[in-house]
Design a protein around this motif. Structure first.
Motif, PDB file in Angstrom:
ATOM      1  N   GLY A 105      -6.631  -9.680   4.065  1.00  0.00           N
ATOM      2  CA  GLY A 105      -7.602  -9.657   3.306  1.00  0.00           C
ATOM      3  C   GLY A 105      -8.472  -8.505   3.972  1.00  0.00           C
ATOM      4  N   ALA A 106      -8.019  -7.005   4.527  1.00  0.00           N
ATOM      5  CA  ALA A 106      -8.309  -5.966   4.882  1.00  0.00           C
ATOM      6  C   ALA A 106      -7.494  -5.233   3.633  1.00  0.00           C
ATOM      7  CB  ALA A 106      -7.777  -5.512   6.277  1.00  0.00           C
ATOM      8  N   PRO A 107      -7.904  -3.764   3.431  1.00  0.00           N
ATOM      9  CA  PRO A 107      -7.544  -3.244   2.535  1.00  0.00           C
ATOM     10  C   PRO A 107      -6.077  -1.806   2.785  1.00  0.00           C
ATOM     11  CG  PRO A 107      -9.970  -1.923   2.579  1.00  0.00           C
ATOM     12  CD  PRO A 107      -9.563  -3.551   3.637  1.00  0.00           C
ATOM     13  N   ILE A 108      -5.283  -2.469   1.800  1.00  0.00           N
ATOM     14  CA  ILE A 108      -4.102  -1.210   1.361  1.00  0.00           C
ATOM     15  C   ILE A 108      -4.209  -0.157   0.399  1.00  0.00           C
ATOM     16  CG2 ILE A 108      -1.874  -0.981   1.508  1.00  0.00           C
ATOM     17  CD1 ILE A 108      -1.838  -4.023   2.167  1.00  0.00           C
ATOM     18  N   PHE A 109      -3.631   1.341   0.851  1.00  0.00           N
ATOM     19  CA  PHE A 109      -4.359   1.966   0.713  1.00  0.00           C
ATOM     20  C   PHE A 109      -3.179   2.478  -0.075  1.00  0.00           C
ATOM     21  CE2 PHE A 109      -7.816   2.791   3.350  1.00  0.00           C
ATOM     22  CZ  PHE A 109      -8.231   3.354   2.307  1.00  0.00           C
ATOM     23  N   GLU A 110      -3.291   2.677  -1.726  1.00  0.00           N
ATOM     24  CA  GLU A 110      -1.821   2.887  -2.794  1.00  0.00           C
ATOM     25  C   GLU A 110      -0.685   4.191  -2.185  1.00  0.00           C
ATOM     26  OE1 GLU A 110      -0.834   0.081  -4.229  1.00  0.00           O
ATOM     27  OE2 GLU A 110      -2.168  -1.566  -4.465  1.00  0.00           O
ATOM     28  N   ASP A 111      -2.463   4.506  -2.137  1.00  0.00           N
ATOM     29  CA  ASP A 111      -1.908   5.939  -2.429  1.00  0.00           C
ATOM     30  C   ASP A 111      -0.667   6.244  -1.172  1.00  0.00           C
ATOM     31  OD1 ASP A 111      -2.275   7.252  -4.360  1.00  0.00           O
ATOM     32  OD2 ASP A 111      -4.555   8.105  -3.638  1.00  0.00           O
TER      33      ASP A 111
END
Length: 166
Positions: A105-111
Motif C-alpha cells: 500500500g506504500a508508493p513506489i517511484f517509477e523513476d
C-alpha cells in the motif's frame, strides 16, 4: 570534551545510501529523502530506516504499517532536495514524480532504479528518530547498470547532533 562540531564531522563521513522512502496511510501519501538505510537480516530479509519522530513519514509509516525504499540514479540529484520537505500529491504523482502503489500500500517511484516494498515488523523509538524495520515483501530493478545514489554524491549532510537548537 567531545564537541558537536567534531561529532558532526565524524558522523557525516559514514558512507550512506541516499534514497526516497515512500509511505502511505489511506489516501495520504508521502515521499521523503533518507540516508539512514541498512539491511539488518537475511532470513527474513529485513531493512531498517531511521525516520525523524516529527516527520510526516513517521506518522504515515506508523499508521500504514509499511514503507518503500526507492534507490535512485545519482545523476538525478535534484529529487533529493525536492523530497526533503513533505511531498505534494497530484493524482498518482508525488512532487510530479509518477508513483504506483506497492503490495503493502506504500508508493513506489517509477523513476527509481530499484525498490524494496517493506511491511513493518518492528518500530523502535531511538530518541529523535524511530528505527522502522520492515520485511521485504516485494522488490524490483528498473536499471541494473546504474549504481544507487549516495550521500557523497551531493552536498547534503544529515546526522550527528541537532543543529540550530531545534
Amino acid at each position: 570534551m567531545l564537541s558537536n562540531q567534531l561529532l558532526n564531522k565524524v558522523t557525516w563521513k559514514i558512507p550512506n545510501a541516499l534514497a526516497l522512502v515512500g509511505s502511505a496511510s489511506g489516501e495520504t501519501w508521502n515521499g521523503m529523502t533518507t540516508s539512514w538505510i541498512t539491511q539488518l537480516s537475511m532470513e527474513p530479509v529485513l531493512i531498517g530506516i531511521g525516520v525523524d519522530n516529527s516527520a510526516v513519514t513517521h506518522r504515515l509509516i506508523s499508521e500504514g504499517g509499511s514503507f518503500t525504499v526507492n534507490l535512485w540514479d545519482p545523476a538525478d540529484k535534484r529529487v533529493f532536495v525536492k523530497f526533503s520537505k513533505p511531498a505534494v500529491r497530484r493524482g498518482t504523482t508525488l512532487n510530479d514524480r509518477q508513483v504506483r502503489i506497492g503490495k503493502t500500500g506504500a508508493p513506489i517511484f517509477e523513476d527509481a532504479i530499484a525498490y524494496m516494498d517493506c511491511q513493518v515488523r518492528y518500530a523502535w523509538d531511538m530518541g529523535t528518530h524511530t528505527l522502522f524495520i520492515g520485511e521485504v515483501v516485494d522488490a524490483g530493478i528498473r536499471d541494473d547498470t546504474i549504481r544507487a545514489a549516495a550521500m557523497s554524491d551531493t552536498r547534503m549532510k544529515y546526522g550527528g547532533v541537532k543543529r540550530g537548537g531545534h
